[in-house]
Design a protein around this motif. Structure first.
Motif, mmCIF file in Angstrom:
data_model
loop_
_atom_site.group_PDB
_atom_site.id
_atom_site.type_symbol
_atom_site.label_atom_id
_atom_site.label_comp_id
_atom_site.label_asym_id
_atom_site.label_seq_id
_atom_site.Cartn_x
_atom_site.Cartn_y
_atom_site.Cartn_z
ATOM 1 N N VAL A 1 41.533 -1.461 38.555
ATOM 2 C CA VAL A 1 40.579 -0.835 37.449
ATOM 3 C C VAL A 1 41.685 -0.237 36.471
ATOM 4 O O VAL A 1 42.475 0.728 36.760
ATOM 5 N N GLU A 2 41.727 -0.636 35.151
ATOM 6 C CA GLU A 2 42.387 -0.020 34.369
ATOM 7 C C GLU A 2 41.741 0.836 33.171
ATOM 8 O O GLU A 2 40.646 0.533 32.985
ATOM 9 N N ASN A 3 42.132 1.937 33.205
ATOM 10 C CA ASN A 3 41.533 3.238 32.274
ATOM 11 C C ASN A 3 40.315 3.290 32.927
ATOM 12 O O ASN A 3 39.269 3.089 32.357
ATOM 13 N N ALA A 4 40.284 4.007 34.128
ATOM 14 C CA ALA A 4 38.958 4.355 34.796
ATOM 15 C C ALA A 4 38.066 5.461 34.016
ATOM 16 O O ALA A 4 38.464 6.559 34.171
ATOM 17 N N VAL A 5 37.277 5.062 33.115
ATOM 18 C CA VAL A 5 36.387 5.906 32.475
ATOM 19 C C VAL A 5 35.022 5.741 33.046
ATOM 20 O O VAL A 5 34.691 4.776 33.721
ATOM 21 N N PRO A 6 34.152 6.890 32.965
ATOM 22 C CA PRO A 6 32.577 6.845 33.375
ATOM 23 C C PRO A 6 31.915 5.936 32.665
ATOM 24 O O PRO A 6 32.151 5.594 31.535
ATOM 25 N N PHE A 7 31.367 5.291 33.426
ATOM 26 C CA PHE A 7 30.263 4.065 32.847
ATOM 27 C C PHE A 7 28.777 4.501 33.455
ATOM 28 O O PHE A 7 28.557 5.112 34.459
ATOM 29 N N SER A 8 27.840 3.564 32.705
ATOM 30 C CA SER A 8 26.356 3.839 33.201
ATOM 31 C C SER A 8 26.061 2.245 33.387
ATOM 32 O O SER A 8 26.509 1.449 32.261
ATOM 33 N N LEU A 9 25.041 1.809 33.891
ATOM 34 C CA LEU A 9 24.502 0.515 33.819
ATOM 35 C C LEU A 9 23.261 0.679 33.063
ATOM 36 O O LEU A 9 22.514 -0.296 33.163
ATOM 37 N N ASP A 10 22.992 1.514 31.888
ATOM 38 C CA ASP A 10 21.904 1.588 31.096
ATOM 39 C C ASP A 10 21.751 0.627 30.133
ATOM 40 O O ASP A 10 20.640 -0.049 30.061
ATOM 41 N N SER A 11 22.789 -0.204 29.854
ATOM 42 C CA SER A 11 22.781 -1.515 28.914
ATOM 43 C C SER A 11 22.273 -2.682 30.020
ATOM 44 O O SER A 11 21.148 -3.276 29.459
ATOM 45 N N VAL A 12 22.300 -2.598 31.230
ATOM 46 C CA VAL A 12 22.003 -3.564 32.000
ATOM 47 C C VAL A 12 20.413 -3.507 32.251
ATOM 48 O O VAL A 12 19.853 -4.483 32.230
ATOM 49 N N ALA A 13 20.116 -2.357 32.527
ATOM 50 C CA ALA A 13 18.850 -1.887 32.944
ATOM 51 C C ALA A 13 17.969 -2.110 31.597
ATOM 52 O O ALA A 13 16.940 -2.644 31.654
ATOM 53 N N ASN A 14 18.474 -2.053 30.325
ATOM 54 C CA ASN A 14 17.672 -2.276 29.206
ATOM 55 C C ASN A 14 17.330 -3.796 28.911
ATOM 56 O O ASN A 14 16.313 -4.327 28.553
ATOM 57 N N ALA A 15 18.600 -4.412 29.312
ATOM 58 C CA ALA A 15 18.268 -6.082 29.202
ATOM 59 C C ALA A 15 17.328 -6.540 30.154
ATOM 60 O O ALA A 15 16.581 -7.416 30.062
ATOM 61 N N ILE A 16 17.330 -5.888 31.219
ATOM 62 C CA ILE A 16 16.248 -6.347 32.519
ATOM 63 C C ILE A 16 14.941 -5.964 31.901
ATOM 64 O O ILE A 16 14.154 -6.812 32.143
ATOM 65 N N HIS A 17 14.676 -4.912 31.305
ATOM 66 C CA HIS A 17 13.180 -4.377 30.881
ATOM 67 C C HIS A 17 12.992 -5.447 29.886
ATOM 68 O O HIS A 17 11.641 -5.719 29.549
ATOM 69 N N THR A 18 13.953 -5.651 28.873
ATOM 70 C CA THR A 18 13.462 -6.441 27.885
ATOM 71 C C THR A 18 13.079 -7.881 27.985
ATOM 72 O O THR A 18 12.075 -8.596 27.759
ATOM 73 N N SER A 19 13.745 -8.365 29.137
ATOM 74 C CA SER A 19 13.618 -9.832 29.585
ATOM 75 C C SER A 19 12.561 -9.882 30.419
ATOM 76 O O SER A 19 11.743 -11.045 30.840
ATOM 77 N N PHE A 20 12.268 -8.911 31.246
ATOM 78 C CA PHE A 20 11.025 -9.043 32.328
ATOM 79 C C PHE A 20 10.201 -7.771 32.465
ATOM 80 O O PHE A 20 9.958 -7.269 33.382
ATOM 81 N N SER A 21 9.902 -7.525 31.304
ATOM 82 C CA SER A 21 8.992 -6.351 30.923
ATOM 83 C C SER A 21 7.555 -6.444 31.684
ATOM 84 O O SER A 21 6.874 -5.648 32.093
ATOM 85 N N GLU A 22 7.142 -7.668 31.702
ATOM 86 C CA GLU A 22 5.670 -7.839 32.397
ATOM 87 C C GLU A 22 6.043 -7.927 33.991
ATOM 88 O O GLU A 22 4.679 -7.996 34.540
ATOM 89 N N GLU A 23 6.967 -8.249 34.794
ATOM 90 C CA GLU A 23 7.203 -8.337 36.021
ATOM 91 C C GLU A 23 7.722 -7.192 36.651
ATOM 92 O O GLU A 23 7.652 -6.798 37.733
ATOM 93 N N THR A 24 7.818 -6.028 36.005
ATOM 94 C CA THR A 24 8.018 -4.759 36.269
ATOM 95 C C THR A 24 9.256 -4.765 37.491
ATOM 96 O O THR A 24 8.988 -4.673 38.685
ATOM 97 N N PRO A 25 10.509 -5.212 37.238
ATOM 98 C CA PRO A 25 11.484 -4.981 38.346
ATOM 99 C C PRO A 25 11.957 -3.788 39.035
ATOM 100 O O PRO A 25 11.542 -2.800 38.261
ATOM 101 N N VAL A 26 12.716 -3.777 39.727
ATOM 102 C CA VAL A 26 13.099 -2.756 40.607
ATOM 103 C C VAL A 26 14.468 -2.069 39.947
ATOM 104 O O VAL A 26 15.499 -2.877 39.865
ATOM 105 N N VAL A 27 14.488 -1.099 39.406
ATOM 106 C CA VAL A 27 15.689 -0.476 38.786
ATOM 107 C C VAL A 27 15.742 0.988 39.496
ATOM 108 O O VAL A 27 14.906 1.562 39.051
ATOM 109 N N LEU A 28 16.758 1.239 40.096
ATOM 110 C CA LEU A 28 17.075 2.508 40.613
ATOM 111 C C LEU A 28 18.610 2.996 40.401
ATOM 112 O O LEU A 28 19.674 2.064 40.577
ATOM 113 N N GLN A 29 18.718 4.032 39.695
ATOM 114 C CA GLN A 29 19.862 4.762 39.398
ATOM 115 C C GLN A 29 19.818 6.298 39.902
ATOM 116 O O GLN A 29 19.177 6.941 39.578
#
Length: 350
Positions: free
Chosen positions: A102-130
């Motif tokens: 890993v180059e330049n280890a900076v803090p990150f989050s998967l909020d963008s991935v969670a938002n993409a899941i919500h947008t594409s599968f909003s009617e199926e209510t997937p499991v998202v746990l952070q």
């Protein structure tokens, strides 16, 4: 990528291997997601993009990293599990996996991935746990609220969970770690969370077979506290590192099997992060204070599509108005208009 580009990546990886030891490891992955063997460095801020691409989502900026191949675009993984371990550069895992520096280890989050899941599968209510147990930070969306309703998330709940009959203390070899030390209990409580997540999910196996992808993002800081308390050369730190590696591999195997071999389990180990991360996830201890700023609306990935639809629709309507107006202006009432023609015949008859 050409031969010259591959050589540049190899040289950069060799150089960075001696500079930083932080790693991105793939413990389990399905056949549809292809990670290539190599030592190509991963920019720390692009780790969420790798998770998004492996799940079949697009990213804002192209990622020219050769470690992730295209794979099977018609069969995407049903779940992505990413565990971030603080306080150590590398864990020696029981099974051989694929690891990248890993180059330049900076803090990150998967909020963008969670938002993409919500947008594409909003009617199926997937499991998202952070979840970050040591910081008492949790974010559950969709079916995660029902699946992990009994999951311990506060420090008091975690401590009480450890001393129950069915906790990991009854089967986990502690070696040099102690049940009477708060730092050791914090580390062990994070291992208990890993065990409880797979255990609770096993009661809802039907959720692992639906069509919506699930996301798990966990942050473990207990090992970092062990290093601060005893030192990184201590026997406690060595035992904790080995116990964590075994627990993570067991957790990866359990999650992989629960999703029928169609899950990606990844681990990021970082000694320290360069800059602090301002999280957008909810904290269970967060106050109700809010600060209002004069900010614009957040960017939506559908903006370009909607903009083009409206733009070309308005251009088409404008051209139609121009063409119709031109034809009406140059129309011969006695020849082109049926209204005038019928009126003229009526006058003649009268």
């Amino acid at each position: 990528m050409g031969r010259a580009g591959t050589m540049l990546w190899a040289l950069a990886a060799t150089f960075l291997a001696g500079v930083t030891g932080d790693e991105f490891s793939v413990l389990r992955s399905p056949q549809s997601v292809v990670f290539r063997d190599g030592s190509w460095p991963i920019p720390g801020e692009r780790i969420p993009d790798i998770a998004a691409l492996s799940m079949g989502f697009s990213v804002e900026e192209d990622l020219s990293w050769p470690g992730l191949a295209v794979g099977d675009i018609f069969h995407r993984p049903r779940a992505t599990v990413l565990v971030t371990v603080k306080g150590i550069n590398k864990l020696v895992m029981p099974k051989d996996g694929i690891s990248y520096p890993v180059e330049n280890a900076v803090p990150f989050s998967l909020d963008s991935v969670a938002n993409a899941i919500h947008t594409s599968f909003s009617e199926e209510t997937p499991v998202v746990l952070q979840l970050a147990p040591s910081e008492e930070r949790v974010y559950m969306v969709g079916k995660a609220n029902s699946v992990f309703e009994d999951l311990s998330v506060t420090l008091r709940q975690l401590r009480n969970r450890l001393f129950q009959d069915n906790s990991i203390l009854s089967s986990l070899p502690l070696n040099s770690l102690s049940r009477n030390n708060e730092v050791d209990l914090l580390f062990l409580s994070e291992l208990q969370v890993l065990h409880d997540i797979s255990s609770l999910l096993s009661r809802h196996k039907h959720l692992a077979k639906d069509h919506s992808p699930d996301l798990y993002s966990l942050e473990l800081a207990g090992l970092e506290e062990i290093g601060k308390r005893y030192g990184e050369d201590s026997q406690q730190f060595k035992d904790a590192s080995q116990i964590l590696a075994d627990s993570l591999q067991k957790f990866a195997d359990e999650m992989y099997n629960l999703y029928g071999g169609n899950a990606v389990v990844e681990v990021v180990t970082a000694k320290t992060f360069d800059t602090p991360l301002v999280r957008k996830s909810r904290s269970i201890l967060q106050t109700a204070e809010r600060t209002t700023y004069n900010l614009g609306y957040p960017y939506n990935f559908n903006y370009a599509v909607v903009f083009n639809i409206i733009l070309w629709l308005m251009i088409g309507l404008a051209l139609a108005v121009i063409v119709i107006s031109y034809n009406l202006w140059n129309m011969d009432p006695g020849y082109d208009s049926i209204i005038y023609r019928m009126t003229n015949q009526k006058i003649r008859l009268d």
